[in-house]
Write a protein that holds these residues in place. Structure first.
Motif, PDB file in Angstrom:
ATOM      1  N   SER A  60      -7.460  12.615  12.927  1.00  0.00           N
ATOM      2  CA  SER A  60      -7.833  12.852  14.326  1.00  0.00           C
ATOM      3  C   SER A  60      -9.329  12.632  14.536  1.00  0.00           C
ATOM      4  O   SER A  60      -9.748  12.015  15.528  1.00  0.00           O
ATOM      5  CB  SER A  60      -7.437  14.273  14.730  1.00  0.00           C
ATOM      6  OG  SER A  60      -7.789  14.535  16.067  1.00  0.00           O
ATOM      7  N   PHE A  61     -10.137  13.103  13.599  1.00  0.00           N
ATOM      8  CA  PHE A  61     -11.588  12.912  13.715  1.00  0.00           C
ATOM      9  C   PHE A  61     -11.947  11.431  13.631  1.00  0.00           C
ATOM     10  O   PHE A  61     -12.786  10.929  14.401  1.00  0.00           O
ATOM     11  CB  PHE A  61     -12.298  13.689  12.611  1.00  0.00           C
ATOM     12  CG  PHE A  61     -13.787  13.513  12.611  1.00  0.00           C
ATOM     13  CD1 PHE A  61     -14.586  14.206  13.510  1.00  0.00           C
ATOM     14  CD2 PHE A  61     -14.399  12.635  11.719  1.00  0.00           C
ATOM     15  CE1 PHE A  61     -15.971  14.037  13.520  1.00  0.00           C
ATOM     16  CE2 PHE A  61     -15.772  12.460  11.723  1.00  0.00           C
ATOM     17  CZ  PHE A  61     -16.565  13.158  12.624  1.00  0.00           C
ATOM     18  N   ALA A  62     -11.295  10.707  12.703  1.00  0.00           N
ATOM     19  CA  ALA A  62     -11.594   9.281  12.541  1.00  0.00           C
ATOM     20  C   ALA A  62     -11.174   8.473  13.769  1.00  0.00           C
ATOM     21  O   ALA A  62     -11.803   7.452  14.099  1.00  0.00           O
ATOM     22  CB  ALA A  62     -10.904   8.744  11.297  1.00  0.00           C
ATOM     23  N   SER A 119     -11.096   9.675  16.887  1.00  0.00           N
ATOM     24  CA  SER A 119     -11.666  10.238  18.119  1.00  0.00           C
ATOM     25  C   SER A 119     -12.542   9.243  18.875  1.00  0.00           C
ATOM     26  O   SER A 119     -12.688   9.343  20.099  1.00  0.00           O
ATOM     27  CB  SER A 119     -12.470  11.499  17.796  1.00  0.00           C
ATOM     28  OG  SER A 119     -13.538  11.199  16.907  1.00  0.00           O
ATOM     29  N   SER A 120     -13.129   8.281  18.185  1.00  0.00           N
ATOM     30  CA  SER A 120     -13.971   7.280  18.854  1.00  0.00           C
ATOM     31  C   SER A 120     -13.154   6.105  19.374  1.00  0.00           C
ATOM     32  O   SER A 120     -13.697   5.219  20.035  1.00  0.00           O
ATOM     33  CB  SER A 120     -15.041   6.768  17.885  1.00  0.00           C
ATOM     34  OG  SER A 120     -14.447   6.153  16.757  1.00  0.00           O
ATOM     35  N   ARG A 121     -11.854   6.099  19.102  1.00  0.00           N
ATOM     36  CA  ARG A 121     -11.002   4.979  19.503  1.00  0.00           C
ATOM     37  C   ARG A 121      -9.909   5.385  20.488  1.00  0.00           C
ATOM     38  O   ARG A 121      -9.379   4.539  21.204  1.00  0.00           O
ATOM     39  CB  ARG A 121     -10.363   4.350  18.259  1.00  0.00           C
ATOM     40  CG  ARG A 121     -11.384   3.732  17.303  1.00  0.00           C
ATOM     41  CD  ARG A 121     -10.724   3.314  15.996  1.00  0.00           C
ATOM     42  NE  ARG A 121     -11.633   2.556  15.142  1.00  0.00           N
ATOM     43  CZ  ARG A 121     -12.535   3.102  14.342  1.00  0.00           C
ATOM     44  NH1 ARG A 121     -12.665   4.421  14.300  1.00  0.00           N
ATOM     45  NH2 ARG A 121     -13.322   2.347  13.597  1.00  0.00           N
ATOM     46  N   PRO A 168      -6.881  11.838  20.475  1.00  0.00           N
ATOM     47  CA  PRO A 168      -6.632  11.464  19.073  1.00  0.00           C
ATOM     48  C   PRO A 168      -5.679  12.409  18.339  1.00  0.00           C
ATOM     49  O   PRO A 168      -5.672  12.448  17.109  1.00  0.00           O
ATOM     50  CB  PRO A 168      -8.029  11.523  18.466  1.00  0.00           C
ATOM     51  CG  PRO A 168      -8.696  12.625  19.216  1.00  0.00           C
ATOM     52  CD  PRO A 168      -8.138  12.579  20.619  1.00  0.00           C
TER      53      PRO A 168
END
Length: 234
Positions: free
Chosen positions: A95-97, A99-101, A105
């Motif tokens: 989810s953290f990885a 979050s920018s996409r 997420p």
């Protein structure tokens, strides 16, 4: 001749009487942790299969296998290490990885198929070695898969060695025989990957080994000859 034979017999019997039976640790003896059937969160391992769902982006959802290096490959992301991590930890990292996409997420991961789960069974069993668990099994079932107890087994004090997630090694004593009549008292729980079960010798087997090593083998006298001689001189 009669006096000498009597002296030899008396010396042997005195030697046998002077050696106490080897001590056997009591159940839950110091050095063993209290056994608990509670299991920690499952940790992913190579060859496990994960189903990863993105509710906000179903096109990214897929099923992946954990590689030999412990990593998985997902769209839009570099290979991620998931081995030795719990599902909540994996969800959080994915989810953290993402979050920018993704605007949302949120990720939902599950273990859809488990890889080989091996345990080790040794000691006084018919076929000691490595066992692939077919599913959740307990200590008694694992021993049966290893061919069962031998005649010299201590069925009341089977030793379970387990490595904790923090790397520490814990050992437990399990009364497997007691579980045949009172499962609650035995506290048998499901085994975990890489557990080690060791079945020690029974008290009588230890005593017989002691007699063999320190009495029969150490003394240059044939016991059957001594007993025959004793009957002759009566």
């Amino acid at each position: 001749m009669k006096t000498r034979a009597t002296l030899v017999l008396g010396t042997l019997l005195a030697a046998c009487a002077s050696y106490p039976e080897p001590p056997v640790p009591a159940y839950d003896a110091p050095g063993f942790q209290a056994y608990s059937s509670a299991t920690p969160n499952y940790r992913v391992y190579p060859e496990d299969e994960l189903t990863i769902n993105f509710p906000s982006a179903p096109e990214l959802s897929r099923t992946v296998e954990v590689g030999p290096d412990g990593r998985i490959q997902l769209p839009l992301l570099p290979p991620m290490m998931v081995a030795d991590k719990t599902i909540p930890q994996i969800n959080e990292e994915i989810s953290f990885a993402m979050s920018s996409r993704l605007v949302d997420p949120t990720v939902d991961s599950t273990v859809s198929m488990f890889g080989p789960q091996r345990i080790f069974v040794g000691g006084q069993v018919a076929q000691p070695g490595v066992i692939d668990m077919p599913g959740q099994i307990d200590a008694l079932q694992a021993i049966i898969m290893a061919g069962g107890f031998t005649d010299t087994s201590n069925e009341h004090q089977v030793i379970l060695v387990r490595r904790s997630p923090d790397g520490s090694v814990n050992s437990y004593s399990i009364d497997v025989r007691g579980g045949w009549t009172d499962p609650a008292a035995t506290r048998l729980g499901p085994l975990q990957r890489f557990d080690v079960l060791y079945v020690p010798k029974s008290r009588i087997a230890q005593h017989n080994l002691f007699m063999q090593q320190f009495i029969r083998d150490a003394l240059p006298v044939n016991f059957s000859f001594v007993y025959d001689l004793a009957r002759t001189i009566q």
